[in-house]
Design a protein around this motif. Structure first.
Motif, PDB file in Angstrom:
ATOM      1  N   ASN A 118       0.814  -1.204   0.000  1.00 56.86           N
ATOM      2  CA  ASN A 118       0.000   0.000   0.000  1.00 56.86           C
ATOM      3  C   ASN A 118       0.860   1.271   0.000  1.00 56.86           C
ATOM      4  OD1 ASN A 118      -2.578   1.369   0.202  1.00 56.86           O
ATOM      5  ND2 ASN A 118      -1.895   1.927   2.262  1.00 56.86           N
ATOM      6  N   LEU A 119       1.908   1.274   0.801  1.00 52.43           N
ATOM      7  CA  LEU A 119       2.794   2.450   0.825  1.00 52.43           C
ATOM      8  C   LEU A 119       3.405   2.680  -0.557  1.00 52.43           C
ATOM      9  CD1 LEU A 119       4.591   1.843   4.245  1.00 52.43           C
ATOM     10  CD2 LEU A 119       3.418   3.961   3.615  1.00 52.43           C
ATOM     11  N   TYR A 120       3.850   1.602  -1.170  1.00 53.50           N
ATOM     12  CA  TYR A 120       4.511   1.711  -2.470  1.00 53.50           C
ATOM     13  C   TYR A 120       3.520   2.119  -3.557  1.00 53.50           C
ATOM     14  CZ  TYR A 120       6.996   0.331  -6.707  1.00 53.50           C
ATOM     15  OH  TYR A 120       7.573   0.332  -7.946  1.00 53.50           O
ATOM     16  N   LYS A 121       2.376   1.429  -3.607  1.00 53.78           N
ATOM     17  CA  LYS A 121       1.400   1.681  -4.675  1.00 53.78           C
ATOM     18  C   LYS A 121       0.806   3.076  -4.601  1.00 53.78           C
ATOM     19  CE  LYS A 121      -0.432  -2.560  -6.511  1.00 53.78           C
ATOM     20  NZ  LYS A 121      -1.544  -3.517  -6.468  1.00 53.78           N
ATOM     21  N   SER A 122       0.717   3.619  -3.367  1.00 47.70           N
ATOM     22  CA  SER A 122       0.121   4.949  -3.236  1.00 47.70           C
ATOM     23  C   SER A 122       1.172   6.043  -3.457  1.00 47.70           C
ATOM     24  CB  SER A 122      -0.519   5.091  -1.851  1.00 47.70           C
ATOM     25  OG  SER A 122       0.484   4.937  -0.848  1.00 47.70           O
ATOM     26  N   GLY A 123       2.368   5.638  -3.847  1.00 52.62           N
ATOM     27  CA  GLY A 123       3.405   6.620  -4.172  1.00 52.62           C
ATOM     28  C   GLY A 123       4.115   7.185  -2.961  1.00 52.62           C
ATOM     29  N   LYS A 124       3.889   6.585  -1.783  1.00 49.31           N
ATOM     30  CA  LYS A 124       4.491   7.141  -0.563  1.00 49.31           C
ATOM     31  C   LYS A 124       5.816   6.492  -0.216  1.00 49.31           C
ATOM     32  CE  LYS A 124       0.213   8.806   1.424  1.00 49.31           C
ATOM     33  NZ  LYS A 124      -0.995   7.978   1.244  1.00 49.31           N
ATOM     34  N   MET A 125       6.109   5.340  -0.840  1.00 50.15           N
ATOM     35  CA  MET A 125       7.390   4.695  -0.550  1.00 50.15           C
ATOM     36  C   MET A 125       8.256   4.699  -1.802  1.00 50.15           C
ATOM     37  SD  MET A 125       8.201   0.852   0.855  1.00 50.15           S
ATOM     38  CE  MET A 125       8.026   1.211   2.596  1.00 50.15           C
ATOM     39  N   THR A 160     -17.090   0.378   8.779  1.00 49.15           N
ATOM     40  CA  THR A 160     -17.141  -0.167  10.146  1.00 49.15           C
ATOM     41  C   THR A 160     -15.812   0.065  10.857  1.00 49.15           C
ATOM     42  OG1 THR A 160     -18.630  -1.918   9.432  1.00 49.15           O
ATOM     43  CG2 THR A 160     -17.493  -2.271  11.508  1.00 49.15           C
ATOM     44  N   CYS A 161     -14.729  -0.238  10.155  1.00 50.91           N
ATOM     45  CA  CYS A 161     -13.403  -0.070  10.773  1.00 50.91           C
ATOM     46  C   CYS A 161     -13.155   1.388  11.131  1.00 50.91           C
ATOM     47  CB  CYS A 161     -12.312  -0.577   9.825  1.00 50.91           C
ATOM     48  SG  CYS A 161     -12.414  -2.341   9.536  1.00 50.91           S
ATOM     49  N   ASP A 179     -10.285   6.735   3.313  1.00 52.03           N
ATOM     50  CA  ASP A 179      -9.693   6.224   2.070  1.00 52.03           C
ATOM     51  C   ASP A 179      -8.515   5.285   2.314  1.00 52.03           C
ATOM     52  OD1 ASP A 179     -11.367   7.147   0.189  1.00 52.03           O
ATOM     53  OD2 ASP A 179     -10.197   8.939  -0.325  1.00 52.03           O
ATOM     54  N   TYR A 180      -7.771   5.544   3.384  1.00 49.27           N
ATOM     55  CA  TYR A 180      -6.649   4.656   3.717  1.00 49.27           C
ATOM     56  C   TYR A 180      -7.190   3.267   4.053  1.00 49.27           C
ATOM     57  CZ  TYR A 180      -2.281   3.069   5.889  1.00 49.27           C
ATOM     58  OH  TYR A 180      -1.142   2.364   6.205  1.00 49.27           O
ATOM     59  N   LEU A 181      -8.258   3.213   4.846  1.00 48.92           N
ATOM     60  CA  LEU A 181      -8.862   1.918   5.213  1.00 48.92           C
ATOM     61  C   LEU A 181      -9.453   1.232   3.984  1.00 48.92           C
ATOM     62  CD1 LEU A 181     -10.607   2.869   8.584  1.00 48.92           C
ATOM     63  CD2 LEU A 181      -8.345   1.862   8.222  1.00 48.92           C
ATOM     64  N   ARG A 182      -9.951   2.048   3.032  1.00 48.58           N
ATOM     65  CA  ARG A 182     -10.485   1.465   1.778  1.00 48.58           C
ATOM     66  C   ARG A 182      -9.377   0.793   0.974  1.00 48.58           C
ATOM     67  NH1 ARG A 182     -14.445   6.341   0.761  1.00 48.58           N
ATOM     68  NH2 ARG A 182     -16.366   5.416   1.603  1.00 48.58           N
ATOM     69  N   SER A 183      -8.210   1.427   0.911  1.00 50.20           N
ATOM     70  CA  SER A 183      -7.082   0.818   0.159  1.00 50.20           C
ATOM     71  C   SER A 183      -6.643  -0.488   0.814  1.00 50.20           C
ATOM     72  CB  SER A 183      -5.866   1.736   0.120  1.00 50.20           C
ATOM     73  OG  SER A 183      -6.239   3.011  -0.235  1.00 50.20           O
ATOM     74  N   ILE A 184      -6.509  -0.461   2.148  1.00 57.19           N
ATOM     75  CA  ILE A 184      -6.093  -1.678   2.861  1.00 57.19           C
ATOM     76  C   ILE A 184      -7.122  -2.786   2.620  1.00 57.19           C
ATOM     77  CG2 ILE A 184      -5.657  -2.676   5.172  1.00 57.19           C
ATOM     78  CD1 ILE A 184      -3.477  -0.749   4.464  1.00 57.19           C
ATOM     79  N   HIS A 185      -8.404  -2.409   2.691  1.00 56.19           N
ATOM     80  CA  HIS A 185      -9.486  -3.378   2.472  1.00 56.19           C
ATOM     81  C   HIS A 185      -9.365  -4.017   1.085  1.00 56.19           C
ATOM     82  CE1 HIS A 185     -13.452  -5.200   2.744  1.00 56.19           C
ATOM     83  NE2 HIS A 185     -13.736  -4.697   1.557  1.00 56.19           N
TER      84      HIS A 185
END
Ligand code: DCP
Length: 232
Positions: A118-125, A160-161, A179-185
């Motif tokens: 997730n970190l990598y795909k979202s451009g943060k890593m 819910t989370c 949105d962060y929880l949506r990506s993890i989901h």
């Protein structure tokens, strides 16, 4: 040597592990993993491996979890390197605890396939950080024997989370948007349900996890036998 496995692991370690069931509880942030673990630790004869998040919030006085949320590009690698170490320790510590069934929260696999991804795909890593973590992960999973019998997936909606996250008010997590929880989901769904991203390390048992606490405890009760006996 035609029976040689991919893992370079001594035979005695394989024999010790064959006796042991390792169950990993997976799910989004605040999906209720800790409650699930507590339920099973009280009602079954099993070893529950302590929660690693306290370590991620305090390693010799530093808080890599908070740093990562404040500045993921700078501190994502720091946090995820430490997560990978604590997860590896956890998988390996199972053998010395000697219980026949062992349960742990998350796994070294979700750390890599969900959070690092997730970190990598979202451009943060940065790519170099991702590659270095991947080299470590590949080495660890090739050379150390860390079998899992079953993955229990607590499948909760991101909404819910998000509600549960706000209720528990963990300081570091106040900056987490829905949105962060949506990506993890989505990463979890692709891995464990659609099976379209990474190889599964074990069979998956899905427990819907959107209901309130009493209903969830009833569900754990209903799923108890399957959790304790299904899988490898
Ligand atoms: N975390 C992370 N990278 C990982 C694993 C976890 O950034 N590889 C973060 C997400 C959370 C915190 O660590 O902010 C704790 O995550 P968990 O979901 O493991 O623990 P919870 O306490 O949220 O689980 P639950 O509420 O389901 O019991």
């Amino acid at each position: 040597h035609k029976h040689q496995t991919r893992h370079k692991v001594p035979l005695f370690m394989v024999i010790v592990f064959v006796m042991l069931r390792m169950i990993c509880i997976e799910g989004n942030i605040a999906s209720g993993k800790t409650t699930c673990l507590e339920y099973f630790s009280k009602t079954s004869n099993m070893e529950v491996l302590a929660e690693p998040v306290s370590k991620w919030r305090n390693v010799r006085g530093h808080n890599p979890l908070a740093l990562m949320y404040q500045d993921p590009t700078r501190w994502g690698l720091t946090m995820q390197t430490y997560v990978q170490l604590t997860m590896m320790e956890r998988h390996l510590s199972a053998k010395s605890k000697a219980g026949p069934v062992c349960m742990m929260e998350r796994s070294i696999f979700s750390a890599k396939y969900i959070f690092v991804e997730n970190l990598y795909k979202s451009g943060k890593m940065p790519e170099v950080d991702y590659v270095v973590l991947t080299e470590w992960f590949d080495w660890i999973t090739t050379n150390l024997y860390m079998p899992i019998s079953l993955i229990v997936y607590l499948q909760a909606s991101p909404e819910t989370c998000y509600e549960r996250l706000k209720q528990r008010c963990r300081e570091e997590e106040k900056v987490i948007p829905l949105d962060y929880l949506r990506s993890i989901h989505q990463l979890y769904e692709d891995w464990l349900i659609n099976q379209s991203s990474f190889k599964l390390p074990a069979p998956v048992l899905v427990i819907p996890a959107d209901e309130d606490l009493p209903a969830m405890l009833r569900r754990y009760e209903e799923s108890r036998d399957r959790v304790l006996t299904s899988g490898n």
